[in-house]
Design a protein around this motif. Sequence first.
Motif, short mmCIF file in Angstrom:
data_model
loop_
_atom_site.label_atom_id
_atom_site.label_comp_id
_atom_site.label_asym_id
_atom_site.label_seq_id
_atom_site.Cartn_x
_atom_site.Cartn_y
_atom_site.Cartn_z
N GLU A 71 -4.93 -4.76 49.52
CA GLU A 71 -3.92 -5.71 49.06
C GLU A 71 -4.59 -7.08 49.16
OE1 GLU A 71 -0.33 -7.10 47.61
OE2 GLU A 71 -0.75 -5.00 48.03
N THR A 72 -4.84 -7.71 48.02
CA THR A 72 -5.53 -9.00 48.01
C THR A 72 -4.52 -10.11 47.77
OG1 THR A 72 -5.94 -9.08 45.62
CG2 THR A 72 -7.52 -7.81 46.98
N ASP A 73 -5.01 -11.34 47.77
CA ASP A 73 -4.12 -12.46 47.49
C ASP A 73 -3.64 -12.45 46.04
OD1 ASP A 73 -6.62 -13.10 46.49
OD2 ASP A 73 -6.56 -15.19 47.13
N ARG A 74 -4.27 -11.64 45.19
CA ARG A 74 -3.85 -11.50 43.80
C ARG A 74 -3.20 -10.15 43.52
NH1 ARG A 74 -9.29 -13.28 40.84
NH2 ARG A 74 -9.83 -11.33 41.82
N GLY A 75 -2.71 -9.47 44.57
CA GLY A 75 -2.06 -8.16 44.42
C GLY A 75 -3.01 -7.05 44.81
N TRP A 76 -2.54 -5.82 44.68
CA TRP A 76 -3.36 -4.69 45.11
C TRP A 76 -4.47 -4.38 44.12
CZ3 TRP A 76 -3.81 -0.50 42.00
CH2 TRP A 76 -2.80 -0.28 41.07
N ARG A 77 -5.53 -3.81 44.63
CA ARG A 77 -6.70 -3.40 43.86
C ARG A 77 -7.17 -2.05 44.39
NH1 ARG A 77 -5.29 -7.48 41.66
NH2 ARG A 77 -6.47 -9.32 41.10
N SER A 78 -7.75 -1.23 43.51
CA SER A 78 -8.36 0.02 43.95
C SER A 78 -9.48 0.42 43.00
CB SER A 78 -7.32 1.15 44.04
OG SER A 78 -6.87 1.51 42.75
N VAL A 79 -10.46 1.12 43.56
CA VAL A 79 -11.58 1.64 42.78
C VAL A 79 -11.79 3.09 43.20
CG1 VAL A 79 -14.08 1.52 42.34
CG2 VAL A 79 -12.71 -0.58 42.42
N ILE A 80 -11.98 3.95 42.21
CA ILE A 80 -12.30 5.36 42.45
C ILE A 80 -13.63 5.66 41.77
CG2 ILE A 80 -11.60 7.76 42.09
CD1 ILE A 80 -8.70 6.72 41.86
N ALA A 81 -14.55 6.25 42.51
CA ALA A 81 -15.84 6.66 41.97
C ALA A 81 -16.04 8.15 42.26
CB ALA A 81 -16.97 5.85 42.61
N THR A 82 -16.57 8.87 41.28
CA THR A 82 -16.84 10.29 41.47
C THR A 82 -18.28 10.60 41.08
OG1 THR A 82 -16.07 10.84 39.25
CG2 THR A 82 -14.45 10.97 41.02
N GLY A 83 -18.81 11.65 41.68
CA GLY A 83 -20.17 12.07 41.38
C GLY A 83 -20.70 12.92 42.51
N ARG A 84 -22.02 12.94 42.65
CA ARG A 84 -22.69 13.72 43.69
C ARG A 84 -23.57 12.80 44.52
NH1 ARG A 84 -21.76 18.96 42.50
NH2 ARG A 84 -21.27 19.44 40.35
N LEU A 85 -23.61 13.09 45.82
CA LEU A 85 -24.43 12.30 46.72
C LEU A 85 -25.90 12.73 46.64
CD1 LEU A 85 -22.29 12.11 49.98
CD2 LEU A 85 -22.56 10.38 48.19
N GLU A 86 -26.77 11.75 46.79
CA GLU A 86 -28.20 12.01 46.86
C GLU A 86 -28.70 11.35 48.15
OE1 GLU A 86 -32.21 10.57 44.45
OE2 GLU A 86 -30.24 9.95 43.75
N GLU A 87 -29.38 12.11 48.99
CA GLU A 87 -29.86 11.54 50.24
C GLU A 87 -30.98 10.54 49.97
OE1 GLU A 87 -30.78 12.67 54.83
OE2 GLU A 87 -30.80 14.29 53.36
N VAL A 88 -30.94 9.42 50.70
CA VAL A 88 -31.98 8.41 50.63
C VAL A 88 -32.80 8.55 51.91
CG1 VAL A 88 -32.49 5.94 50.55
CG2 VAL A 88 -30.51 6.85 49.30
N THR A 89 -34.00 9.10 51.76
CA THR A 89 -34.88 9.30 52.91
C THR A 89 -36.03 8.29 52.82
OG1 THR A 89 -36.22 10.92 51.72
CG2 THR A 89 -34.36 11.77 53.00
N LYS A 90 -36.70 8.08 53.93
CA LYS A 90 -37.84 7.15 53.94
C LYS A 90 -38.91 7.58 52.96
CE LYS A 90 -37.29 5.42 58.60
NZ LYS A 90 -37.88 5.31 59.94
#
Length: 152
Positions: free
Chosen positions: A82-101
């Motif tokens: 809930e921001t000063d300009r009303g509510w906001r939301s973001v949805i992201a979908t996909g697959r995770l990829e590990e970030v290794t050294k």
Amino acid sequence: MEDVRSVRMSTEERNEFLGSGGTGVISFDTSGDGPPYTRPVSYGYDAETGKFYFRLAVGPEDAGKMDLIDADREISFVTYDETDRGWRSVIATGRLEEVTKSALDPAVADAMQRVRIPFVDVYDSHPLTLEFRFFRLTPEEVTGQREAGTGD
């Protein structure tokens, strides 16, 4: 109850809302083996590439959780506020990829410098007993919604 309409956020509005990181909720598909595995998480967001970064904790009792992460299943990530300009939301979908050294190429290293993953203590175990692994989400789909009439 007040009737509130929503409209889709522009890419610029979405990037502004996501900032360089914050908190949200991640859900893993369990492929019919019960409800999705859902947990609060911290995230980093790189507006330049549109990718999300997560630091996920693994404790001795989390073998099932790691099986889901390592199974290359689809995930959903949701952040809202809930921001000063009303509510906001973001949805992201996909697959995770590990970030290794060993897989850290210059582009990923640059992106990791642009994000801020808050350290939020929501673990069942003491953080010193946990292993932290980093993951990247290159979303297949990202949608942002905002309260109508608050930026039109």
